[in-house]
Design a protein around this motif. Structure first.
Motif, PDB file in Angstrom:
ATOM      1  N   GLU A   1       0.832  -1.198   0.000  1.00 59.66           N
ATOM      2  CA  GLU A   1       0.000   0.000   0.000  1.00 59.66           C
ATOM      3  C   GLU A   1       0.872   1.256   0.000  1.00 59.66           C
ATOM      4  OE1 GLU A   1      -3.777   0.900   2.504  1.00 59.66           O
ATOM      5  OE2 GLU A   1      -2.046   1.484   3.700  1.00 59.66           O
ATOM      6  N   GLU A   2       1.909   1.238   0.803  1.00 57.87           N
ATOM      7  CA  GLU A   2       2.826   2.376   0.881  1.00 57.87           C
ATOM      8  C   GLU A   2       3.457   2.647  -0.481  1.00 57.87           C
ATOM      9  OE1 GLU A   2       7.127   3.037   2.950  1.00 57.87           O
ATOM     10  OE2 GLU A   2       5.608   2.022   4.133  1.00 57.87           O
ATOM     11  N   GLN A   3       3.858   1.591  -1.179  1.00 59.72           N
ATOM     12  CA  GLN A   3       4.460   1.750  -2.505  1.00 59.72           C
ATOM     13  C   GLN A   3       3.457   2.321  -3.498  1.00 59.72           C
ATOM     14  OE1 GLN A   3       7.620   1.502  -1.223  1.00 59.72           O
ATOM     15  NE2 GLN A   3       7.966   1.046  -3.347  1.00 59.72           N
ATOM     16  N   LEU A   4       2.217   1.822  -3.451  1.00 59.30           N
ATOM     17  CA  LEU A   4       1.190   2.322  -4.366  1.00 59.30           C
ATOM     18  C   LEU A   4       0.903   3.803  -4.144  1.00 59.30           C
ATOM     19  CD1 LEU A   4      -1.398  -0.601  -4.472  1.00 59.30           C
ATOM     20  CD2 LEU A   4      -0.059   0.288  -6.376  1.00 59.30           C
ATOM     21  N   ILE A   5       0.752   4.189  -2.891  1.00 62.80           N
ATOM     22  CA  ILE A   5       0.439   5.594  -2.617  1.00 62.80           C
ATOM     23  C   ILE A   5       1.645   6.477  -2.934  1.00 62.80           C
ATOM     24  CG2 ILE A   5      -0.274   7.262  -0.859  1.00 62.80           C
ATOM     25  CD1 ILE A   5      -2.002   5.096   0.371  1.00 62.80           C
ATOM     26  N   GLY A   6       2.854   5.971  -2.681  1.00 61.59           N
ATOM     27  CA  GLY A   6       4.060   6.718  -3.067  1.00 61.59           C
ATOM     28  C   GLY A   6       4.112   6.941  -4.569  1.00 61.59           C
ATOM     29  N   SER A   7       3.731   5.923  -5.342  1.00 64.89           N
ATOM     30  CA  SER A   7       3.682   6.056  -6.807  1.00 64.89           C
ATOM     31  C   SER A   7       2.639   7.081  -7.219  1.00 64.89           C
ATOM     32  CB  SER A   7       3.352   4.720  -7.453  1.00 64.89           C
ATOM     33  OG  SER A   7       4.371   3.799  -7.232  1.00 64.89           O
ATOM     34  N   LEU A   8       1.531   7.105  -6.491  1.00 61.28           N
ATOM     35  CA  LEU A   8       0.477   8.071  -6.782  1.00 61.28           C
ATOM     36  C   LEU A   8       0.968   9.496  -6.514  1.00 61.28           C
ATOM     37  CD1 LEU A   8      -2.399   8.673  -7.648  1.00 61.28           C
ATOM     38  CD2 LEU A   8      -3.124   8.226  -5.298  1.00 61.28           C
ATOM     39  N   VAL A   9       1.694   9.697  -5.427  1.00 61.21           N
ATOM     40  CA  VAL A   9       2.248  11.024  -5.129  1.00 61.21           C
ATOM     41  C   VAL A   9       3.205  11.446  -6.252  1.00 61.21           C
ATOM     42  CG1 VAL A   9       3.732  12.352  -3.551  1.00 61.21           C
ATOM     43  CG2 VAL A   9       1.954  10.854  -2.629  1.00 61.21           C
ATOM     44  N   ARG A  10       4.031  10.521  -6.733  1.00 65.70           N
ATOM     45  CA  ARG A  10       4.935  10.836  -7.847  1.00 65.70           C
ATOM     46  C   ARG A  10       4.152  11.187  -9.109  1.00 65.70           C
ATOM     47  NH1 ARG A  10       7.597   6.878  -5.181  1.00 65.70           N
ATOM     48  NH2 ARG A  10       6.963   5.167  -6.544  1.00 65.70           N
ATOM     49  N   ALA A  11       3.041  10.478  -9.345  1.00 63.38           N
ATOM     50  CA  ALA A  11       2.202  10.777 -10.518  1.00 63.38           C
ATOM     51  C   ALA A  11       1.629  12.190 -10.417  1.00 63.38           C
ATOM     52  CB  ALA A  11       1.083   9.744 -10.641  1.00 63.38           C
ATOM     53  N   ILE A  12       1.283  12.610  -9.216  1.00 66.66           N
ATOM     54  CA  ILE A  12       0.754  13.964  -9.015  1.00 66.66           C
ATOM     55  C   ILE A  12       1.846  14.991  -9.263  1.00 66.66           C
ATOM     56  CG2 ILE A  12      -0.152  15.551  -7.255  1.00 66.66           C
ATOM     57  CD1 ILE A  12      -1.641  12.929  -6.180  1.00 66.66           C
ATOM     58  N   ARG A  13       3.048  14.710  -8.782  1.00 65.33           N
ATOM     59  CA  ARG A  13       4.180  15.625  -9.032  1.00 65.33           C
ATOM     60  C   ARG A  13       4.460  15.769 -10.524  1.00 65.33           C
ATOM     61  NH1 ARG A  13       7.103  16.667  -4.229  1.00 65.33           N
ATOM     62  NH2 ARG A  13       6.731  15.101  -2.630  1.00 65.33           N
ATOM     63  N   ASP A  14       4.194  14.712 -11.294  1.00 65.28           N
ATOM     64  CA  ASP A  14       4.482  14.715 -12.730  1.00 65.28           C
ATOM     65  C   ASP A  14       3.413  15.408 -13.568  1.00 65.28           C
ATOM     66  OD1 ASP A  14       6.814  13.316 -12.212  1.00 65.28           O
ATOM     67  OD2 ASP A  14       5.985  11.354 -12.765  1.00 65.28           O
ATOM     68  N   ARG A  15       2.287  15.784 -12.962  1.00 69.36           N
ATOM     69  CA  ARG A  15       1.226  16.467 -13.706  1.00 69.36           C
ATOM     70  C   ARG A  15       1.719  17.861 -14.105  1.00 69.36           C
ATOM     71  NH1 ARG A  15      -2.132  13.749 -16.096  1.00 69.36           N
ATOM     72  NH2 ARG A  15      -3.410  15.616 -16.247  1.00 69.36           N
ATOM     73  N   PRO A  16       1.144  18.448 -15.172  1.00 68.78           N
ATOM     74  CA  PRO A  16       1.556  19.796 -15.596  1.00 68.78           C
ATOM     75  C   PRO A  16       1.459  20.803 -14.441  1.00 68.78           C
ATOM     76  CG  PRO A  16       0.089  18.807 -17.221  1.00 68.78           C
ATOM     77  CD  PRO A  16       0.107  17.882 -16.035  1.00 68.78           C
ATOM     78  N   ALA A  17       2.472  21.628 -14.293  1.00 69.54           N
ATOM     79  CA  ALA A  17       2.577  22.561 -13.167  1.00 69.54           C
ATOM     80  C   ALA A  17       1.443  23.585 -13.130  1.00 69.54           C
ATOM     81  CB  ALA A  17       3.917  23.284 -13.204  1.00 69.54           C
ATOM     82  N   ASP A  18       0.869  23.924 -14.290  1.00 75.27           N
ATOM     83  CA  ASP A  18      -0.187  24.933 -14.312  1.00 75.27           C
ATOM     84  C   ASP A  18      -1.577  24.339 -14.083  1.00 75.27           C
ATOM     85  OD1 ASP A  18      -0.232  23.569 -16.717  1.00 75.27           O
ATOM     86  OD2 ASP A  18      -0.663  25.340 -17.935  1.00 75.27           O
ATOM     87  N   GLU A  19      -1.671  23.052 -13.898  1.00 78.33           N
ATOM     88  CA  GLU A  19      -2.956  22.403 -13.654  1.00 78.33           C
ATOM     89  C   GLU A  19      -3.397  22.693 -12.220  1.00 78.33           C
ATOM     90  OE1 GLU A  19      -4.331  18.204 -15.443  1.00 78.33           O
ATOM     91  OE2 GLU A  19      -2.795  18.058 -13.909  1.00 78.33           O
ATOM     92  N   PRO A  20      -4.667  23.088 -11.996  1.00 71.82           N
ATOM     93  CA  PRO A  20      -5.139  23.319 -10.628  1.00 71.82           C
ATOM     94  C   PRO A  20      -4.979  22.047  -9.782  1.00 71.82           C
ATOM     95  CG  PRO A  20      -6.727  24.151 -12.221  1.00 71.82           C
ATOM     96  CD  PRO A  20      -5.698  23.384 -12.995  1.00 71.82           C
ATOM     97  N   ALA A  21      -4.783  22.232  -8.491  1.00 72.77           N
ATOM     98  CA  ALA A  21      -4.431  21.127  -7.594  1.00 72.77           C
ATOM     99  C   ALA A  21      -5.454  19.984  -7.619  1.00 72.77           C
ATOM    100  CB  ALA A  21      -4.244  21.635  -6.174  1.00 72.77           C
ATOM    101  N   TRP A  22      -6.744  20.282  -7.431  1.00 73.04           N
ATOM    102  CA  TRP A  22      -7.729  19.193  -7.374  1.00 73.04           C
ATOM    103  C   TRP A  22      -7.839  18.486  -8.724  1.00 73.04           C
ATOM    104  CZ3 TRP A  22      -9.317  16.723  -3.320  1.00 73.04           C
ATOM    105  CH2 TRP A  22     -10.369  15.808  -3.430  1.00 73.04           C
ATOM    106  N   THR A  23      -7.732  19.252  -9.816  1.00 69.33           N
ATOM    107  CA  THR A  23      -7.748  18.661 -11.159  1.00 69.33           C
ATOM    108  C   THR A  23      -6.555  17.722 -11.319  1.00 69.33           C
ATOM    109  OG1 THR A  23      -8.823  20.642 -12.029  1.00 69.33           O
ATOM    110  CG2 THR A  23      -7.753  19.199 -13.631  1.00 69.33           C
TER     111      THR A  23
END
Length: 196
Positions: A66-88
């Motif tokens: 679970e820790e690995q999956l959520i860590g991967s999800l956090v990395r996926a969020i970091r990789d989103r375009p910087a100008d994208e609103p946070a909730w989007t």
């Protein structure tokens, strides 16, 4: 030729994964209360001391996936375009993540049910989530948008992780009738509505 550091890190990751899988398997077979660190170490083909090099206790070993999956999800969020609103960005990352990395549903179900029944496991899971919540808030804080202070990223991170916990509980209560991503999306949609 491969660097020794890369090979060593891969071997460590493989050992961690083997210990995690042995813990899951024994928990399903024997029940969480009957699993010992010694039994996990034997099942993973390592010594008790080696187990301690990787995990503090059986709770940590069980929650590693679970820790690995959520860590991967956090990395996926970091990789989103910087100008994208946070909730989007949070919603897009979880949708993309669900498509790309379909977790083993049985393992998620086992972990979620166990955490609901075992206080020691729930406490460890909540501690892991608190750390991940901080990482997630940091990933949100660098995005442009309203409320650039520390409060908004912390609230969004907490709301997002709460959404995932609610979705997993609903998924279990529905007896795995739908895909986890579908339940997560439904709860994220509700969380995005105004509370007024």
């Amino acid at each position: 030729m491969e660097s020794p550091v890369g090979l060593r890190e891969r071997k460590k990751a493989a050992t961690r994964q083997a210990v995690h899988e042995a813990t899951m398997r024994l928990t399903v077979e024997l029940g969480f209360d009957h699993v010992t660190v010694e039994a996990v170490a034997d099942a993973a083909g390592i010594s008790r001391r080696t187990f301690s090099n990787y995990f503090t206790n059986k709770e940590d070993a069980l929650l590693y996936g679970e820790e690995q999956l959520i860590g991967s999800l956090v990395r996926a969020i970091r990789d989103r375009p910087a100008d994208e609103p946070a909730w989007t960005a949070l919603r897009a990352a979880v949708t993309e993540f669900s498509r790309r990395v379909e977790p083993p549903e049985r393992e998620w179900a086992v972990r979620t049910r166990l955490a609901m029944r075992h206080p020691s496991l729930l406490a460890r899971q909540l501690a892991n989530h608190a750390e991940l919540e901080r990482d997630l808030a940091d990933a949100i804080a660098v995005r442009k948008g309203p409320g650039n202070g520390p409060v908004r990223p912390a609230v969004l991170a907490a709301a997002f992780l709460s959404t995932l916990r609610i979705a997993m509980r609903m998924w279990i209560e529905e007896d795995l009738a739908r895909a986890p991503g579908e339940v997560i999306d439904e709860v994220l949609e509700e969380m995005a509505r105004s509370f007024d």
